[in-house]
Design an enzyme around this catalytic site. Structure first.
Site, PDB file in Angstrom:
ATOM      1  N   SER A 132      44.976   3.300  -5.291  1.00 19.44           N
ATOM      2  CA  SER A 132      45.706   4.205  -5.656  1.00 19.44           C
ATOM      3  C   SER A 132      46.411   5.088  -4.676  1.00 19.44           C
ATOM      4  O   SER A 132      47.585   5.434  -4.945  1.00 19.44           O
ATOM      5  CB  SER A 132      45.107   5.236  -6.571  1.00 19.44           C
ATOM      6  OG  SER A 132      44.206   4.418  -7.498  1.00 19.44           O
ATOM      7  N   TYR A 235      59.523   3.941  -0.286  1.00 24.32           N
ATOM      8  CA  TYR A 235      60.755   4.116  -1.024  1.00 24.32           C
ATOM      9  C   TYR A 235      61.241   2.907  -1.802  1.00 24.32           C
ATOM     10  O   TYR A 235      61.224   2.939  -2.954  1.00 24.32           O
ATOM     11  CB  TYR A 235      61.859   4.643  -0.463  1.00 24.32           C
ATOM     12  CG  TYR A 235      61.462   5.853   0.096  1.00 24.32           C
ATOM     13  CD1 TYR A 235      61.279   7.087  -0.468  1.00 24.32           C
ATOM     14  CD2 TYR A 235      61.056   6.018   1.851  1.00 24.32           C
ATOM     15  CE1 TYR A 235      61.092   8.373   0.414  1.00 24.32           C
ATOM     16  CE2 TYR A 235      60.623   7.366   2.213  1.00 24.32           C
ATOM     17  CZ  TYR A 235      60.758   8.500   1.699  1.00 24.32           C
ATOM     18  OH  TYR A 235      60.400   9.530   2.186  1.00 24.32           O
ATOM     19  N   GLU A 244      57.746  -3.341 -12.374  1.00 25.03           N
ATOM     20  CA  GLU A 244      56.384  -3.966 -12.400  1.00 25.03           C
ATOM     21  C   GLU A 244      55.715  -3.440 -13.585  1.00 25.03           C
ATOM     22  O   GLU A 244      54.783  -4.040 -14.380  1.00 25.03           O
ATOM     23  CB  GLU A 244      55.805  -3.827 -11.238  1.00 25.03           C
ATOM     24  CG  GLU A 244      54.292  -4.249 -11.098  1.00 25.03           C
ATOM     25  CD  GLU A 244      53.581  -4.220  -9.707  1.00 25.03           C
ATOM     26  OE1 GLU A 244      54.382  -3.850  -8.553  1.00 25.03           O
ATOM     27  OE2 GLU A 244      52.368  -4.582  -9.657  1.00 25.03           O
ATOM     28  N   GLN A 338      35.841  -7.581 -32.961  1.00 24.11           N
ATOM     29  CA  GLN A 338      34.840  -7.238 -34.071  1.00 24.11           C
ATOM     30  C   GLN A 338      34.843  -7.990 -35.549  1.00 24.11           C
ATOM     31  O   GLN A 338      33.914  -8.613 -36.031  1.00 24.11           O
ATOM     32  CB  GLN A 338      34.790  -5.458 -34.237  1.00 24.11           C
ATOM     33  CG  GLN A 338      33.788  -5.175 -35.383  1.00 24.11           C
ATOM     34  CD  GLN A 338      32.569  -4.946 -34.580  1.00 24.11           C
ATOM     35  OE1 GLN A 338      32.575  -5.074 -33.408  1.00 24.11           O
ATOM     36  NE2 GLN A 338      31.451  -4.718 -35.491  1.00 24.11           N
ATOM     37  N   ASN A 368      45.743   3.838 -14.861  1.00 27.74           N
ATOM     38  CA  ASN A 368      46.576   4.474 -16.255  1.00 27.74           C
ATOM     39  C   ASN A 368      46.356   6.057 -15.723  1.00 27.74           C
ATOM     40  O   ASN A 368      47.165   6.823 -16.258  1.00 27.74           O
ATOM     41  CB  ASN A 368      45.662   4.409 -17.332  1.00 27.74           C
ATOM     42  CG  ASN A 368      46.465   3.064 -18.098  1.00 27.74           C
ATOM     43  OD1 ASN A 368      47.106   2.288 -17.389  1.00 27.74           O
ATOM     44  ND2 ASN A 368      45.910   2.553 -19.322  1.00 27.74           N
TER      45      ASN A 368
HETATM   46  C1  LIG Z   1      43.079  -8.829 -10.929  1.00 22.19           C
HETATM   47  C2  LIG Z   1      43.761  -7.989 -10.291  1.00 22.19           C
HETATM   48  C3  LIG Z   1      44.896  -8.215  -9.647  1.00 22.19           C
HETATM   49  C4  LIG Z   1      45.588  -7.359  -8.680  1.00 22.19           C
HETATM   50  N1  LIG Z   1      46.413  -7.689  -8.000  1.00 22.19           N
HETATM   51  C5  LIG Z   1      47.203  -7.059  -6.869  1.00 22.19           C
HETATM   52  C6  LIG Z   1      48.424  -7.678  -6.278  1.00 22.19           C
HETATM   53  O1  LIG Z   1      48.681  -8.641  -6.380  1.00 22.19           O
HETATM   54  N2  LIG Z   1      48.677  -6.801  -4.907  1.00 22.19           N
HETATM   55  C7  LIG Z   1      47.851  -5.726  -4.809  1.00 22.19           C
HETATM   56  O2  LIG Z   1      48.461  -4.837  -3.893  1.00 22.19           O
HETATM   57  N3  LIG Z   1      47.093  -5.228  -5.647  1.00 22.19           N
HETATM   58  C8  LIG Z   1      46.558  -5.950  -6.535  1.00 22.19           C
HETATM   59  N4  LIG Z   1      45.491  -5.246  -7.226  1.00 22.19           N
HETATM   60  C9  LIG Z   1      45.053  -4.034  -7.044  1.00 22.19           C
HETATM   61  C10 LIG Z   1      45.205  -2.776  -8.157  1.00 22.19           C
HETATM   62  O3  LIG Z   1      46.545  -2.606  -7.932  1.00 22.19           O
HETATM   63  C11 LIG Z   1      44.275  -1.742  -7.562  1.00 22.19           C
HETATM   64  O4  LIG Z   1      42.929  -2.151  -7.958  1.00 22.19           O
HETATM   65  C12 LIG Z   1      44.769  -0.456  -8.547  1.00 22.19           C
HETATM   66  O5  LIG Z   1      45.819   0.019  -7.939  1.00 22.19           O
HETATM   67  C13 LIG Z   1      43.495   0.606  -8.398  1.00 22.19           C
HETATM   68  O6  LIG Z   1      43.064   0.855  -7.067  1.00 22.19           O
HETATM   69  P1  LIG Z   1      41.492   0.657  -6.518  1.00 22.19           P
HETATM   70  O7  LIG Z   1      41.000  -0.394  -7.027  1.00 22.19           O
HETATM   71  O8  LIG Z   1      41.414   0.963  -5.078  1.00 22.19           O
HETATM   72  O9  LIG Z   1      40.713   1.929  -7.330  1.00 22.19           O
HETATM   73  P2  LIG Z   1      40.723   3.381  -6.680  1.00 22.19           P
HETATM   74  O10 LIG Z   1      42.174   4.041  -6.362  1.00 22.19           O
HETATM   75  O11 LIG Z   1      39.625   3.479  -5.787  1.00 22.19           O
HETATM   76  O12 LIG Z   1      40.535   4.099  -8.138  1.00 22.19           O
HETATM   77  C14 LIG Z   1      39.145   4.145  -8.752  1.00 22.19           C
HETATM   78  C15 LIG Z   1      39.239   5.203 -10.080  1.00 22.19           C
HETATM   79  O13 LIG Z   1      39.711   6.454  -9.685  1.00 22.19           O
HETATM   80  C16 LIG Z   1      40.826   6.979 -10.528  1.00 22.19           C
HETATM   81  N5  LIG Z   1      41.650   7.642  -9.451  1.00 22.19           N
HETATM   82  C17 LIG Z   1      42.130   7.344  -8.253  1.00 22.19           C
HETATM   83  N6  LIG Z   1      43.029   8.377  -7.886  1.00 22.19           N
HETATM   84  C18 LIG Z   1      42.991   9.367  -8.931  1.00 22.19           C
HETATM   85  C19 LIG Z   1      43.765  10.426  -9.187  1.00 22.19           C
HETATM   86  N7  LIG Z   1      44.356  11.056  -8.074  1.00 22.19           N
HETATM   87  N8  LIG Z   1      43.511  11.313 -10.175  1.00 22.19           N
HETATM   88  C20 LIG Z   1      42.904  10.614 -11.203  1.00 22.19           C
HETATM   89  N9  LIG Z   1      41.986   9.541 -11.001  1.00 22.19           N
HETATM   90  C21 LIG Z   1      42.232   8.654  -9.814  1.00 22.19           C
HETATM   91  C22 LIG Z   1      41.600   5.441 -10.626  1.00 22.19           C
HETATM   92  O14 LIG Z   1      42.332   5.840 -11.803  1.00 22.19           O
HETATM   93  C23 LIG Z   1      40.296   4.487 -10.817  1.00 22.19           C
HETATM   94  O15 LIG Z   1      40.046   4.914 -12.242  1.00 22.19           O
HETATM   95  C24 LIG Z   1      44.837  -6.069  -8.390  1.00 22.19           C
HETATM   96  C25 LIG Z   1      43.782  -5.678  -9.025  1.00 22.19           C
HETATM   97  C26 LIG Z   1      43.109  -6.493  -9.741  1.00 22.19           C
HETATM   98  C27 LIG Z   1      41.653  -6.343 -10.367  1.00 22.19           C
END
Ligand SMILES: Cc1cc2nc3c(=O)[nH]c(=O)nc-3n(C[C@H](O)[C@H](O)[C@H](O)COP(=O)(O)OP(=O)(O)OC[C@H]3O[C@@H](n4cnc5c(N)ncnc54)[C@H](O)[C@@H]3O)c2cc1C
Length: 380
Positions: A132, A235, A244, A338, A368
């Protein structure tokens, strides 16, 4: 509902594509799930039929189609299974970066292969330590004469294992303040020394999609692989994320509509207490609720597709659609399972696969929670 951006040509395209998928994808889908990838032979067939990146300009071999065709493709592939979203990622997410920010030389070099299936693409943003918080990525691309040297690691990369080309998000200025100003995009080709692929990751769903780790150890890429201007990467990403996230909403709508369709068929034939499940008031009310919510979602998403096609900036509304529709689809998946009773928990029933596949839609393409953060930031 009348879909204002879809013409007769779009519908002809839909019918041809549906027939193609019924012949080439449906019978093989289970095997693709087992192999954890959609084979290149299928990509090549898509290319032969003009289904890869049809939006690309004719001078590079494309058909110059509008976003309506991407909507149709996403809906039809989603009807087969969410494990095909890697094709949409290639068509509608990665290649548009090259179309928008690539030089003429880069377009000539990569677009024709992307249209035939000889070049499968991926985008590497996420890292083990930063998802994120994209501005906090640690992968670096440091200038060395006319080249850049890339070091770092990416994870969860869709199409990562099969990719021939990755649009890679790197820091060209790790000390930039604010950090997002130090981000640039590079195109890194498979086979470049030091670029290694990890194994296919074991996910709980979307098995046909290959998802992989990518490792970069002193990978030397020429300056001609920099996409757009140095320092502008963040950007560019922000500009493209609208499409996307809209696509995730479109895919979730199609999947949820399919889940309801499967469930209506099931409850009409499953017997209990001397009648069909569909005769219970609980079933009728729940089906009515789901159909209503889907209609609301459909109305909203259709409006956003139209505005997106007009080139409007609708980041706030698309963020709303991404979180609301993916949450709705997850809820519908649970309710539809269900209604299938114990059979819904069995792999033989499509609802089981769809239940697993939909779970990640609230996580990827910006979680989300991040969508709500964007909406709040734009409102407050
Ligand atoms: C099947 C799959 C396909 C994917 N494909 C790609 C791809 O092609 N290319 C790519 O680059 N990435 C890809 N991703 C990565 C995906 O975009 C990330 O997993 C996602 O952006 C979340 O990042 P993270 O897993 O590091 O979770 P984290 O950033 O560690 O977040 C963990 C939790 O904390 C919450 N959180 C984080 N920051 C905040 C905040 N500021 N306020 C409130 N809540 C917060 C998040 O919403 C989440 O619930 C893929 C992931 C999956 C599972």
């Amino acid at each position: 509902m009348e879909r204002l951006y879809l013409t007769e040509e779009h519908e002809i395209f839909r019918q041809a594509l549906r027939k193609f998928l019924e012949k080439e994808a449906v019978p093989n889908y289970e095997q693709w799930e087992k192999n954890k990838e959609v084979p290149r032979s299928f990509w090549k067939k898509l290319g032969e039929q003009g289904y890869l990146c049809p939006q690309v300009e004719e001078k590079y071999g494309g058909l110059g189609t509008d976003f309506g065709y991407a909507v149709v493709m996403n809906e039809e592939m989603e009807r087969v299974g969410t494990g095909m979203v890697g094709i949409s990622l290639h068509n509608d997410i990665v290649i548009p970066y090259i179309e928008s920010y690539g030089t003429e030389e880069q377009k000539q070099r990569w677009l024709p292969g992307a249209l035939t299936g000889d070049i499968i693409t991926a985008i590497g943003m996420t890292e083990p330590g930063a998802g994120s918080d994209l501005a906090n990525i640690q992968t670096t691309a440091i200038r060395d004469g006319d080249d850049y040297i890339i070091n770092g690691e990416k994870t969860f990369i869709t199409n990562g294992y099969t990719a021939d080309l990755v649009v890679l998000v790197c820091k060209t200025d790790p000390k930039a303040n604010p950090p997002h100003r130090g981000i640039s995009l590079f195109v890194v080709e498979a086979g470049t020394p030091g670029f290694k692929k990890g194994k296919k990751l074991r996910k709980i769903g979307q098995h046909a999609n290959d998802t992989s780790e990518l490792i970069f150890e002193d990978v030397r890429v020429p300056r001609t692989n920099l996409l757009g201007e140095e320092g502008k990467g963040f950007y560019y990403l922000m500009e493209k994320l609208q499409q996307e996230r809209l696509l995730v909403a479109i895919q979730c709508m199609a999947s949820a509509e399919k889940m309801l369709e499967l469930t209506i068929d099931y409850v009409k034939q499953r017997q209990a207490f001397g009648t069909t499940i569909s005769n219970f008031q609980n079933t009728q009310f729940k089906i009515a609720e789901m159909a209503t919510e889907l209609e609301i979602g459909r109305t909203f998403v259709e409006r956003l597709i139209l505005e997106h096609m007009k080139g409007k900036s609708i980041v706030t509304e698309v963020s709303m659609a991404k979180w609301w529709v993916s949450d709705l689809a997850k809820k519908i998946a649970g309710e539809c399972m269900q209604f299938h009773g114990g059979y819904g928990y069995m792999e033989e029933y499509e609802i089981a696969r769809r239940y697993r596949d939909i779970a990640v839609t609230s996580i990827y393409a910006g979680s989300n929670e991040i969508m709500k953060q964007i909406i709040a930031k734009n409102l407050l």
